[in-house]
Design an enzyme around this catalytic site. Structure first.
Site, PDB file in Angstrom:
ATOM      1  N   ASP A  74      63.091  59.202 -24.191  1.00 38.25           N
ATOM      2  CA  ASP A  74      64.549  58.189 -23.339  1.00 38.25           C
ATOM      3  C   ASP A  74      65.147  58.868 -23.508  1.00 38.25           C
ATOM      4  O   ASP A  74      65.383  60.142 -24.179  1.00 38.25           O
ATOM      5  CB  ASP A  74      64.164  57.352 -25.225  1.00 38.25           C
ATOM      6  CG  ASP A  74      65.351  56.320 -24.658  1.00 38.25           C
ATOM      7  OD1 ASP A  74      65.830  56.289 -23.553  1.00 38.25           O
ATOM      8  OD2 ASP A  74      65.131  55.567 -25.463  1.00 38.25           O
ATOM      9  N   HIS A 130      67.152  62.211 -15.373  1.00 38.72           N
ATOM     10  CA  HIS A 130      65.295  62.198 -14.626  1.00 38.72           C
ATOM     11  C   HIS A 130      64.833  63.546 -14.902  1.00 38.72           C
ATOM     12  O   HIS A 130      63.755  64.146 -15.172  1.00 38.72           O
ATOM     13  CB  HIS A 130      64.745  61.399 -13.872  1.00 38.72           C
ATOM     14  CG  HIS A 130      64.834  59.725 -14.172  1.00 38.72           C
ATOM     15  ND1 HIS A 130      64.779  59.346 -15.581  1.00 38.72           N
ATOM     16  CD2 HIS A 130      65.750  58.962 -13.953  1.00 38.72           C
ATOM     17  CE1 HIS A 130      64.843  57.971 -15.938  1.00 38.72           C
ATOM     18  NE2 HIS A 130      65.936  58.244 -14.499  1.00 38.72           N
ATOM     19  N   LEU A 180      44.258  71.570 -23.446  1.00 36.67           N
ATOM     20  CA  LEU A 180      45.192  70.348 -23.568  1.00 36.67           C
ATOM     21  C   LEU A 180      45.312  69.433 -22.670  1.00 36.67           C
ATOM     22  O   LEU A 180      44.828  69.390 -21.625  1.00 36.67           O
ATOM     23  CB  LEU A 180      46.598  70.914 -23.488  1.00 36.67           C
ATOM     24  CG  LEU A 180      47.511  69.836 -24.022  1.00 36.67           C
ATOM     25  CD1 LEU A 180      47.473  69.148 -25.284  1.00 36.67           C
ATOM     26  CD2 LEU A 180      48.423  70.265 -23.223  1.00 36.67           C
TER      27      LEU A 180
END
Length: 234
Positions: free
Chosen positions: A10, A27, A121
Protein backbone atom coordinates in the site's frame (compact mmCIF):
# COMPACT_ATOMS: atom_id res chain seq x y z
CA UNK A 1 12.46 -17.27 9.76
CA UNK A 2 8.85 -17.21 8.52
CA UNK A 3 8.13 -19.76 5.81
CA UNK A 4 5.38 -17.70 4.20
CA UNK A 5 5.12 -13.91 4.11
CA UNK A 6 1.99 -12.14 2.80
CA UNK A 7 2.11 -8.45 1.90
CA UNK A 8 -0.38 -5.70 1.06
CA UNK A 9 1.73 -3.25 -0.94
CA UNK A 10 0.00 0.00 0.00
CA UNK A 11 1.03 3.59 -0.61
CA UNK A 12 2.15 3.75 -4.25
CA UNK A 13 -0.24 6.55 -5.14
CA UNK A 14 0.57 8.61 -2.04
CA UNK A 15 4.30 8.16 -2.69
CA UNK A 16 3.84 9.68 -6.14
CA UNK A 17 1.50 12.43 -4.95
CA UNK A 18 4.02 13.64 -2.38
CA UNK A 19 6.50 14.04 -5.21
CA UNK A 20 3.98 15.81 -7.49
CA UNK A 21 4.08 12.84 -9.85
CA UNK A 22 1.21 10.91 -11.47
CA UNK A 23 -0.04 7.93 -9.46
CA UNK A 24 1.19 5.47 -12.09
CA UNK A 25 4.75 6.63 -11.35
CA UNK A 26 4.27 5.32 -7.83
CA UNK A 27 3.05 1.99 -9.14
CA UNK A 28 6.10 1.72 -11.40
CA UNK A 29 8.36 2.47 -8.45
CA UNK A 30 6.42 -0.14 -6.50
CA UNK A 31 7.37 -2.79 -9.05
CA UNK A 32 11.03 -1.96 -8.38
CA UNK A 33 10.46 -2.31 -4.64
CA UNK A 34 8.76 -5.66 -5.17
CA UNK A 35 11.71 -6.89 -7.21
CA UNK A 36 14.00 -6.16 -4.27
CA UNK A 37 11.71 -7.84 -1.73
CA UNK A 38 11.40 -10.98 -3.87
CA UNK A 39 15.18 -11.22 -4.06
CA UNK A 40 15.53 -10.60 -0.32
CA UNK A 41 12.98 -13.29 0.55
CA UNK A 42 14.79 -15.81 -1.63
CA UNK A 43 18.15 -14.92 -0.05
CA UNK A 44 16.75 -15.25 3.48
CA UNK A 45 15.23 -18.68 2.93
CA UNK A 46 11.56 -17.66 2.89
CA UNK A 47 9.79 -20.35 0.86
CA UNK A 48 6.58 -18.49 -0.03
CA UNK A 49 5.81 -14.83 -0.74
CA UNK A 50 2.25 -13.75 -1.56
CA UNK A 51 1.41 -10.16 -2.49
CA UNK A 52 -1.90 -8.38 -2.99
CA UNK A 53 -1.49 -6.64 -6.35
CA UNK A 54 -5.07 -5.90 -7.38
CA UNK A 55 -8.19 -6.58 -5.34
CA UNK A 56 -11.65 -7.28 -6.69
CA UNK A 57 -12.60 -3.90 -5.21
CA UNK A 58 -9.88 -2.01 -7.11
CA UNK A 59 -12.04 -2.00 -10.26
CA UNK A 60 -13.89 0.88 -8.55
CA UNK A 61 -10.87 3.16 -9.01
CA UNK A 62 -10.84 5.78 -11.79
CA UNK A 63 -10.89 4.08 -15.18
CA UNK A 64 -7.66 5.76 -16.28
CA UNK A 65 -5.78 4.36 -13.27
CA UNK A 66 -7.25 0.87 -13.78
CA UNK A 67 -6.18 0.91 -17.43
CA UNK A 68 -2.66 1.99 -16.49
CA UNK A 69 -2.49 -0.71 -13.80
CA UNK A 70 -3.48 -3.36 -16.34
CA UNK A 71 -0.79 -2.12 -18.73
CA UNK A 72 1.77 -2.19 -15.92
CA UNK A 73 0.71 -5.71 -14.95
CA UNK A 74 1.09 -6.87 -18.56
CA UNK A 75 4.53 -5.27 -18.91
CA UNK A 76 5.67 -6.84 -15.64
CA UNK A 77 4.54 -10.26 -16.88
CA UNK A 78 6.43 -9.73 -20.12
CA UNK A 79 9.62 -8.41 -18.56
CA UNK A 80 10.00 -10.00 -15.12
CA UNK A 81 9.07 -13.67 -15.51
CA UNK A 82 12.27 -14.68 -17.30
CA UNK A 83 14.29 -13.16 -14.43
CA UNK A 84 12.20 -15.04 -11.87
CA UNK A 85 12.76 -18.29 -13.77
CA UNK A 86 16.53 -17.73 -13.98
CA UNK A 87 16.58 -17.37 -10.19
CA UNK A 88 14.62 -20.56 -9.51
CA UNK A 89 11.43 -18.78 -8.45
CA UNK A 90 8.00 -20.23 -9.11
CA UNK A 91 5.35 -17.74 -10.19
CA UNK A 92 1.62 -18.08 -9.52
CA UNK A 93 -1.47 -15.90 -9.74
CA UNK A 94 -4.60 -16.40 -7.62
CA UNK A 95 -7.93 -14.68 -8.17
CA UNK A 96 -10.71 -14.51 -10.74
CA UNK A 97 -8.64 -14.30 -13.91
CA UNK A 98 -11.71 -14.03 -16.15
CA UNK A 99 -11.75 -10.31 -15.37
CA UNK A 100 -8.50 -9.79 -17.28
CA UNK A 101 -7.85 -9.50 -20.99
CA UNK A 102 -7.05 -12.61 -22.98
CA UNK A 103 -3.49 -11.33 -23.43
CA UNK A 104 -2.92 -11.08 -19.69
CA UNK A 105 -4.52 -14.48 -19.07
CA UNK A 106 -2.21 -16.06 -21.66
CA UNK A 107 0.86 -14.40 -20.13
CA UNK A 108 -0.11 -15.67 -16.69
CA UNK A 109 -0.65 -19.21 -17.96
CA UNK A 110 2.67 -19.23 -19.83
CA UNK A 111 4.53 -17.87 -16.80
CA UNK A 112 3.05 -20.48 -14.48
CA UNK A 113 3.95 -23.28 -16.89
CA UNK A 114 7.50 -21.99 -17.36
CA UNK A 115 8.25 -21.72 -13.64
CA UNK A 116 6.14 -24.53 -12.17
CA UNK A 117 9.11 -26.79 -11.31
CA UNK A 118 11.15 -24.06 -9.56
CA UNK A 119 11.58 -24.58 -5.83
CA UNK A 120 13.71 -21.75 -4.42
CA UNK A 121 10.71 -19.49 -3.68
CA UNK A 122 7.03 -19.57 -4.63
CA UNK A 123 5.97 -16.04 -5.52
CA UNK A 124 2.19 -15.66 -5.67
CA UNK A 125 0.35 -12.61 -6.93
CA UNK A 126 -3.26 -12.08 -5.80
CA UNK A 127 -4.94 -10.28 -8.72
CA UNK A 128 -8.67 -9.60 -9.01
CA UNK A 129 -8.72 -11.45 -5.71
CA UNK A 130 -10.80 -11.11 -2.57
CA UNK A 131 -10.80 -13.23 0.57
CA UNK A 132 -14.59 -13.50 0.54
CA UNK A 133 -14.49 -14.54 -3.13
CA UNK A 134 -11.95 -17.21 -2.22
CA UNK A 135 -14.22 -18.73 0.42
CA UNK A 136 -17.27 -18.58 -1.86
CA UNK A 137 -15.47 -20.25 -4.76
CA UNK A 138 -14.22 -22.97 -2.40
CA UNK A 139 -17.77 -23.61 -1.25
CA UNK A 140 -18.99 -23.76 -4.85
CA UNK A 141 -16.37 -26.40 -5.61
CA UNK A 142 -17.61 -28.53 -2.71
CA UNK A 143 -21.21 -28.16 -3.86
CA UNK A 144 -20.29 -29.01 -7.46
CA UNK A 145 -18.54 -32.14 -6.22
CA UNK A 146 -21.70 -33.18 -4.42
CA UNK A 147 -20.23 -32.99 -0.93
CA UNK A 148 -23.01 -33.21 1.64
CA UNK A 149 -23.47 -30.59 4.34
CA UNK A 150 -22.51 -33.11 7.01
CA UNK A 151 -19.13 -33.61 5.31
CA UNK A 152 -18.28 -29.91 5.07
CA UNK A 153 -15.78 -28.97 7.75
CA UNK A 154 -12.78 -26.64 7.99
CA UNK A 155 -10.43 -29.19 6.46
CA UNK A 156 -12.68 -29.87 3.48
CA UNK A 157 -13.17 -26.18 2.78
CA UNK A 158 -9.49 -25.31 3.21
CA UNK A 159 -8.57 -27.85 0.56
CA UNK A 160 -10.50 -25.82 -2.04
CA UNK A 161 -8.97 -22.43 -1.29
CA UNK A 162 -6.63 -20.71 -3.73
CA UNK A 163 -3.44 -21.49 -1.83
CA UNK A 164 -4.50 -24.84 -0.41
CA UNK A 165 -1.16 -26.42 -1.36
CA UNK A 166 0.86 -23.80 0.52
CA UNK A 167 1.49 -23.23 4.24
CA UNK A 168 -0.67 -20.50 5.72
CA UNK A 169 1.17 -17.17 6.10
CA UNK A 170 3.34 -16.81 9.19
CA UNK A 171 3.81 -13.06 8.76
CA UNK A 172 1.47 -10.48 7.23
CA UNK A 173 2.93 -7.08 6.33
CA UNK A 174 0.97 -4.01 5.31
CA UNK A 175 2.76 -0.83 4.28
CA UNK A 176 1.31 2.67 4.02
CA UNK A 177 0.09 3.16 7.58
CA UNK A 178 -3.33 1.50 7.28
CA UNK A 179 -4.08 -1.20 9.85
CA UNK A 180 -6.58 -3.55 8.28
CA UNK A 181 -6.57 -6.75 6.22
CA UNK A 182 -8.80 -5.40 3.42
CA UNK A 183 -10.30 -8.71 2.29
CA UNK A 184 -6.91 -10.37 1.74
CA UNK A 185 -6.54 -14.09 2.58
CA UNK A 186 -9.28 -13.86 5.21
CA UNK A 187 -9.31 -17.57 5.99
CA UNK A 188 -5.57 -18.09 5.81
CA UNK A 189 -4.62 -15.17 8.10
CA UNK A 190 -6.51 -16.56 11.11
CA UNK A 191 -3.31 -17.17 13.13
CA UNK A 192 -0.86 -15.04 11.18
CA UNK A 193 1.31 -12.48 12.96
CA UNK A 194 0.37 -8.98 11.75
CA UNK A 195 2.89 -6.20 11.10
CA UNK A 196 1.95 -2.67 10.04
CA UNK A 197 4.37 0.04 8.96
CA UNK A 198 3.98 3.68 7.95
CA UNK A 199 6.53 3.20 5.16
CA UNK A 200 4.97 3.62 1.72
CA UNK A 201 5.47 0.60 -0.50
CA UNK A 202 8.00 2.16 -2.92
CA UNK A 203 10.22 2.89 0.11
CA UNK A 204 9.95 -0.64 1.50
CA UNK A 205 13.34 -2.26 0.94
CA UNK A 206 15.20 -5.35 2.22
CA UNK A 207 16.18 -3.48 5.40
CA UNK A 208 12.49 -2.75 6.09
CA UNK A 209 11.73 -6.42 5.43
CA UNK A 210 14.36 -7.39 7.99
CA UNK A 211 12.67 -5.12 10.54
CA UNK A 212 9.36 -6.88 9.96
CA UNK A 213 11.00 -10.29 10.29
CA UNK A 214 12.77 -9.17 13.47
CA UNK A 215 9.40 -8.16 14.92
CA UNK A 216 7.94 -11.51 13.93
CA UNK A 217 10.74 -13.36 15.67
CA UNK A 218 9.86 -11.70 18.99
CA UNK A 219 6.29 -13.03 18.86
CA UNK A 220 5.11 -16.09 20.77
CA UNK A 221 2.85 -18.11 18.49
CA UNK A 222 0.47 -19.98 20.76
CA UNK A 223 -2.29 -21.11 18.37
CA UNK A 224 -4.82 -21.13 21.22
CA UNK A 225 -2.48 -22.68 23.79
CA UNK A 226 -1.01 -21.06 26.89
CA UNK A 227 2.56 -19.79 27.09
CA UNK A 228 3.39 -22.63 29.47
CA UNK A 229 2.16 -25.21 26.98
CA UNK A 230 4.20 -23.67 24.19
CA UNK A 231 7.36 -23.66 26.29
CA UNK A 232 6.88 -27.24 27.45
CA UNK A 233 6.28 -28.40 23.88
CA UNK A 234 9.53 -26.81 22.74
Amino acid sequence: MPRHIAIIMDGNGRWAKRRLMPRVAGHRKGVEALRGVIRACAERGVSHLTVFAFSSENWRRPQEEVTLLMELFMRALENEVARLHENGIRFRVIGDLTGFSERIQNLIRDAEILTRDNTRLTFTVAANYGGRWDIVQAMKKLMAAGVSADDVDETALARQLSIADMPEPDLFIRTGGEQRISNFLLWQLAYTELYFTDALWPDFDPAALDEAIASYRTRERRFGRTSEQVRSAS
